[in-house]
Motif scaffolding. Structure first.
Motif, PDB file in Angstrom:
ATOM      1  N   UNK A  45       0.833  -1.220   0.000  1.00 26.82           N
ATOM      2  CA  UNK A  45       0.000   0.000   0.000  1.00 26.82           C
ATOM      3  C   UNK A  45       0.859   1.257   0.000  1.00 26.82           C
ATOM      4  N   UNK A  46       1.919   1.281   0.826  1.00 23.75           N
ATOM      5  CA  UNK A  46       2.788   2.460   0.878  1.00 23.75           C
ATOM      6  C   UNK A  46       3.572   2.624  -0.421  1.00 23.75           C
ATOM      7  N   UNK A  47       3.961   1.494  -1.034  1.00 26.89           N
ATOM      8  CA  UNK A  47       4.675   1.564  -2.317  1.00 26.89           C
ATOM      9  C   UNK A  47       3.799   2.206  -3.387  1.00 26.89           C
ATOM     10  N   UNK A  48       2.533   1.838  -3.385  1.00 28.20           N
ATOM     11  CA  UNK A  48       1.604   2.415  -4.365  1.00 28.20           C
ATOM     12  C   UNK A  48       1.385   3.899  -4.113  1.00 28.20           C
ATOM     13  N   UNK A  49       1.271   4.268  -2.834  1.00 27.15           N
ATOM     14  CA  UNK A  49       1.102   5.689  -2.510  1.00 27.15           C
ATOM     15  C   UNK A  49       2.306   6.501  -3.002  1.00 27.15           C
ATOM     16  N   UNK A  50       3.495   5.975  -2.757  1.00 27.21           N
ATOM     17  CA  UNK A  50       4.711   6.673  -3.197  1.00 27.21           C
ATOM     18  C   UNK A  50       4.777   6.773  -4.713  1.00 27.21           C
ATOM     19  N   UNK A  51       4.373   5.709  -5.387  1.00 23.68           N
ATOM     20  CA  UNK A  51       4.401   5.722  -6.853  1.00 23.68           C
ATOM     21  C   UNK A  51       3.428   6.753  -7.400  1.00 23.68           C
ATOM     22  N   UNK A  52       2.235   6.809  -6.824  1.00 20.41           N
ATOM     23  CA  UNK A  52       1.238   7.800  -7.253  1.00 20.41           C
ATOM     24  C   UNK A  52       1.788   9.213  -7.084  1.00 20.41           C
ATOM     25  N   UNK A  53       2.407   9.468  -5.909  1.00 27.26           N
ATOM     26  CA  UNK A  53       2.926  10.799  -5.614  1.00 27.26           C
ATOM     27  C   UNK A  53       4.008  11.216  -6.594  1.00 27.26           C
ATOM     28  N   UNK A  54       4.734  10.245  -7.131  1.00 27.95           N
ATOM     29  CA  UNK A  54       5.820  10.545  -8.066  1.00 27.95           C
ATOM     30  C   UNK A  54       5.342  10.534  -9.511  1.00 27.95           C
ATOM     31  N   UNK A  55       4.682   9.461  -9.894  1.00 26.84           N
ATOM     32  CA  UNK A  55       4.346   9.258 -11.317  1.00 26.84           C
ATOM     33  C   UNK A  55       3.308  10.247 -11.822  1.00 26.84           C
ATOM     34  N   UNK A  56       2.343  10.585 -10.982  1.00 30.31           N
ATOM     35  CA  UNK A  56       1.263  11.442 -11.481  1.00 30.31           C
ATOM     36  C   UNK A  56       1.668  12.911 -11.580  1.00 30.31           C
ATOM     37  N   UNK A  57       2.864  13.250 -11.136  1.00 30.57           N
ATOM     38  CA  UNK A  57       3.360  14.618 -11.342  1.00 30.57           C
ATOM     39  C   UNK A  57       3.971  14.780 -12.736  1.00 30.57           C
ATOM     40  N   UNK A  58       4.206  13.667 -13.431  1.00 34.24           N
ATOM     41  CA  UNK A  58       4.789  13.748 -14.772  1.00 34.24           C
ATOM     42  C   UNK A  58       3.850  14.473 -15.725  1.00 34.24           C
ATOM     43  N   UNK A  59       4.366  15.437 -16.481  1.00 34.74           N
ATOM     44  CA  UNK A  59       3.521  16.125 -17.477  1.00 34.74           C
ATOM     45  C   UNK A  59       3.385  15.252 -18.730  1.00 34.74           C
ATOM     46  N   UNK A  60       2.445  14.313 -18.689  1.00 34.45           N
ATOM     47  CA  UNK A  60       2.308  13.334 -19.778  1.00 34.45           C
ATOM     48  C   UNK A  60       2.116  13.976 -21.142  1.00 34.45           C
ATOM     49  N   UNK A  61       1.456  15.133 -21.149  1.00 35.90           N
ATOM     50  CA  UNK A  61       1.105  15.750 -22.435  1.00 35.90           C
ATOM     51  C   UNK A  61       2.253  16.553 -23.047  1.00 35.90           C
ATOM     52  N   UNK A  62       3.318  16.748 -22.311  1.00 38.01           N
ATOM     53  CA  UNK A  62       4.437  17.559 -22.808  1.00 38.01           C
ATOM     54  C   UNK A  62       5.281  16.785 -23.829  1.00 38.01           C
ATOM     55  N   UNK A  63       6.001  17.564 -24.652  1.00 38.92           N
ATOM     56  CA  UNK A  63       6.978  16.981 -25.575  1.00 38.92           C
ATOM     57  C   UNK A  63       8.258  16.681 -24.794  1.00 38.92           C
ATOM     58  N   UNK A  64       8.766  15.444 -24.899  1.00 37.82           N
ATOM     59  CA  UNK A  64       9.920  15.012 -24.116  1.00 37.82           C
ATOM     60  C   UNK A  64      11.198  14.959 -24.941  1.00 37.82           C
ATOM     61  N   UNK A  65      11.148  15.406 -26.168  1.00 31.02           N
ATOM     62  CA  UNK A  65      12.316  15.285 -27.036  1.00 31.02           C
ATOM     63  C   UNK A  65      13.512  16.068 -26.502  1.00 31.02           C
ATOM     64  N   UNK A  66      13.272  17.267 -25.933  1.00 33.20           N
ATOM     65  CA  UNK A  66      14.385  18.080 -25.433  1.00 33.20           C
ATOM     66  C   UNK A  66      15.074  17.417 -24.239  1.00 33.20           C
ATOM     67  N   UNK A  67      14.304  16.691 -23.411  1.00 32.57           N
ATOM     68  CA  UNK A  67      14.891  15.995 -22.267  1.00 32.57           C
ATOM     69  C   UNK A  67      15.853  14.913 -22.734  1.00 32.57           C
ATOM     70  N   UNK A  68      15.438  14.132 -23.737  1.00 30.89           N
ATOM     71  CA  UNK A  68      16.271  13.024 -24.197  1.00 30.89           C
ATOM     72  C   UNK A  68      17.458  13.515 -25.017  1.00 30.89           C
ATOM     73  N   UNK A  69      17.298  14.648 -25.651  1.00 27.01           N
ATOM     74  CA  UNK A  69      18.437  15.274 -26.319  1.00 27.01           C
ATOM     75  C   UNK A  69      19.472  15.695 -25.287  1.00 27.01           C
ATOM     76  N   UNK A  70      18.988  16.218 -24.151  1.00 28.85           N
ATOM     77  CA  UNK A  70      19.865  16.619 -23.058  1.00 28.85           C
ATOM     78  C   UNK A  70      20.615  15.411 -22.496  1.00 28.85           C
ATOM     79  N   UNK A  71      19.922  14.290 -22.316  1.00 28.34           N
ATOM     80  CA  UNK A  71      20.554  13.086 -21.771  1.00 28.34           C
ATOM     81  C   UNK A  71      21.592  12.524 -22.738  1.00 28.34           C
ATOM     82  N   UNK A  72      21.355  12.667 -24.034  1.00 28.73           N
ATOM     83  CA  UNK A  72      22.358  12.235 -25.017  1.00 28.73           C
ATOM     84  C   UNK A  72      23.618  13.081 -24.884  1.00 28.73           C
ATOM     85  N   UNK A  73      23.423  14.373 -24.586  1.00 24.60           N
ATOM     86  CA  UNK A  73      24.572  15.264 -24.387  1.00 24.60           C
ATOM     87  C   UNK A  73      25.405  14.812 -23.197  1.00 24.60           C
ATOM     88  N   UNK A  74      24.726  14.312 -22.182  1.00 20.28           N
ATOM     89  CA  UNK A  74      25.407  13.906 -20.954  1.00 20.28           C
ATOM     90  C   UNK A  74      26.190  12.613 -21.146  1.00 20.28           C
TER      91      UNK A  74
END
Length: 509
Positions: free
Chosen positions: A187-216
């Motif tokens: 139950x606590x694992x699910x609560x923690x996952x909800x608190x983390x995962x549902x903050x993700x902006x699902x509708x956003x474009x993620x291409x710039x993030x992965x371009x940044x990670x390639x740079x790293x």
């Protein structure tokens, strides 16, 4: 009788009994969960299904390389990565010139005033490129990157171990054997996952993030296509509140609701401010070192040593008791100590001897011409006594100000009024010291200006216009009057130059 039938109806149909209401709500939640295609939990047996573990395992396997990468990246390093990737070539060049190393190197090649002007211009050009559009873009990129990092660092392994104790961290060579487990374990694992995962902006474009990670890393720890598939799997679970319903059923709390906190992170303004602080503090440190070097050189020229005896009470040692508690300090202890030493060691000896010759024995063409020089000398003698009197005021055991400060200091940590009074008293003391220093400096300048006039008159012999008996005066100096005048002039000039290294100001408030 009415009460009897009411109890019968309540027992049959539940009525407003809180426990009955809670059970009906849980039953409806179980029905709604069953209607979804996600059969992760069996409400009847309170068991979490292996399919739930398989769901998390697939995500864990996909993001495992990114988890390892983010575990080795400090938060500040992530900020730096985002900023660096967002700067223009001109901004990179300007930022390089504003680093501590570059400023220190430049300070060895140009005057500090020129360097300050150059750095100010570079900083203005650097900061002006951060318009509102660019700032928003950088802040959004950082926000998404942090959220992605936080998601990847969720403890999937800890959760999966509950379904299969044989699971190995970041090892996917063996096929796991997940078992059905009691829902209370997760139950606590699910609560923690909800608190983390549902903050993700699902509708956003993620291409710039992965371009940044390639740079790293040069490669993507997770491909963009894989991440899009993960989001596609998470979105319907979020939208249908699958995990929330599971938590409600597991905890027997139909009212439970996770308050997901979404936050836009802002790093640009802090970065600009920090860049400016670094520039200013580096310049201040260089100035302080240069000033210290100049002060030491001048002290050696004037006194033959840089180790000067401080005042008895108004000194840096006593000042530290206030500075440690952030109450203020004796701002002018150092220059006032030098002034007292110069007055006692030089003014009362060398300058007095010269003044006796020029002002007492000298035959001035017009006595009024001697007045400024005479006034300056006598004022300096008076200031010497004023410094001693002031220093006595600062004595902790008997001084008017020192005793008050000593009494108030122990109360300052808990008494705001005591802090305010100490601040006022320190301000008064510093103002007294500043006035003594500034007055003495003006009188030294006046004395030296008039001494220069005397030297110019001396070289005109026998057609002197200022003093009419230079030859007789030279006799009193054993034929070395000119040299004596030059020595005193240079010594006063050096001392005034010493005082100019300290920012002495009187607070008029």
């Amino acid at each position: 009788m009415g009460s009897f039938f009411s109890n019968i109806f309540s027992s049959l149909f539940g009525g407003n009994d809180p426990e009955a209401v809670r059970k009906r709500m849980l039953k409806n939640i179980a029905k709604n969960l069953q209607k979804t295609k996600y059969h992760f939990y069996k409400a009847s047996s309170h068991e979490a299904d292996p399919s739930l573990a398989k769901f998390f395992y697939d995500i864990y396997k996909a993001i495992s390389p990114a988890q390892l990468m983010f575990q080795n990246i400090a938060p500040n390093a992530l900020k730096k990565l985002v900023i660096d990737a967002s700067l223009s070539e001109a901004q990179h060049a300007a930022l390089d010139s504003l680093s501590e190393e570059a400023i220190a190197e430049s300070s060895r090649k140009m005057p500090i005033k020129d360097l300050e002007a150059k750095l100010k211009e570079a900083f203005e050009k650097f900061s002006q490129e951060f318009d509102s559009t660019k700032i928003s873009k950088i802040d959004l990129l950082y926000t998404k990157t942090v959220l992605f990092s936080t998601f990847c660092q969720y403890d999937f392994y800890f959760l999966l171990k509950k379904f299969d104790n044989g699971v190995r961290e970041h090892n996917f060579s063996a096929v796991p054997r997940f078992q059905t487990i009691n829902g209370t374990y997760i139950s606590e694992d699910l609560k923690n996952f909800i608190a983390i995962a549902w903050t993700l902006p699902f509708e956003q474009d993620w291409e710039d993030v992965f371009k940044l990670l390639r740079t790293l890393k040069g490669v993507e720890p997770v491909t963009l296509s894989t991440w899009k598939k993960i989001i596609a799997r998470l979105r319907p679970i979020r939208d249908r509140h699958v995990f929330e319903m599971m938590v409600q059923l597991i905890t027997d709390n139909p009212s439970w609701k996770e308050s997901v906190k979404t936050e836009d992170l802002h790093i640009v303004e802090d970065f600009i401010s920090e860049t400016k602080r670094t520039m200013e503090s580096t310049i201040a440190n260089i100035k302080a070192k240069q000033t210290a070097g100049k002060v030491d050189n001048l002290l050696n020229q004037i006194f033959g040593t840089s180790d000067i005896q401080p005042l008895k009470n108004y000194n840096e040692s006593n000042s530290s008791a206030f500075a440690r508690k952030d109450l203020g300090s004796y701002l002018y202890a150092e220059p006032l100590g030098y002034l007292k030493q110069f007055l006692l060691e030089y003014t009362k000896k060398e300058i007095r001897e010269l003044s006796d010759i020029l002002l007492v024995r000298g035959e001035w063409a017009n006595q009024q011409l001697a007045t400024p020089m005479s006034e300056a000398f006598h004022q300096l003698m008076d200031i010497s006594e004023q410094i001693i009197a002031f220093d006595n005021k600062m004595a902790e055991d008997s001084g008017e100000l020192g005793l008050k400060l000593k009494t108030l200091l122990p109360r300052s940590e808990r008494d705001r009024e005591a802090r305010n009074i100490i601040g006022t008293l320190l301000g008064d003391a510093n103002n007294m010291a500043a006035k003594l220093i500034l007055s003495a400096s003006q009188f030294f300048i006046s004395y030296d200006r008039n001494l220069k006039m005397c030297l110019e008159d001396f070289v005109k012999m026998p057609k002197c216009e200022l003093l009419l008996n230079w030859k007789d005066l030279d006799h009193y100096a054993e034929g070395k009057l000119k040299e004596k005048c030059v020595d005193v002039y240079k010594k006063i000039y050096s001392f005034v130059s010493l005082m100019q290294n300290f920012q002495v100001e009187v607070d008029e408030e």
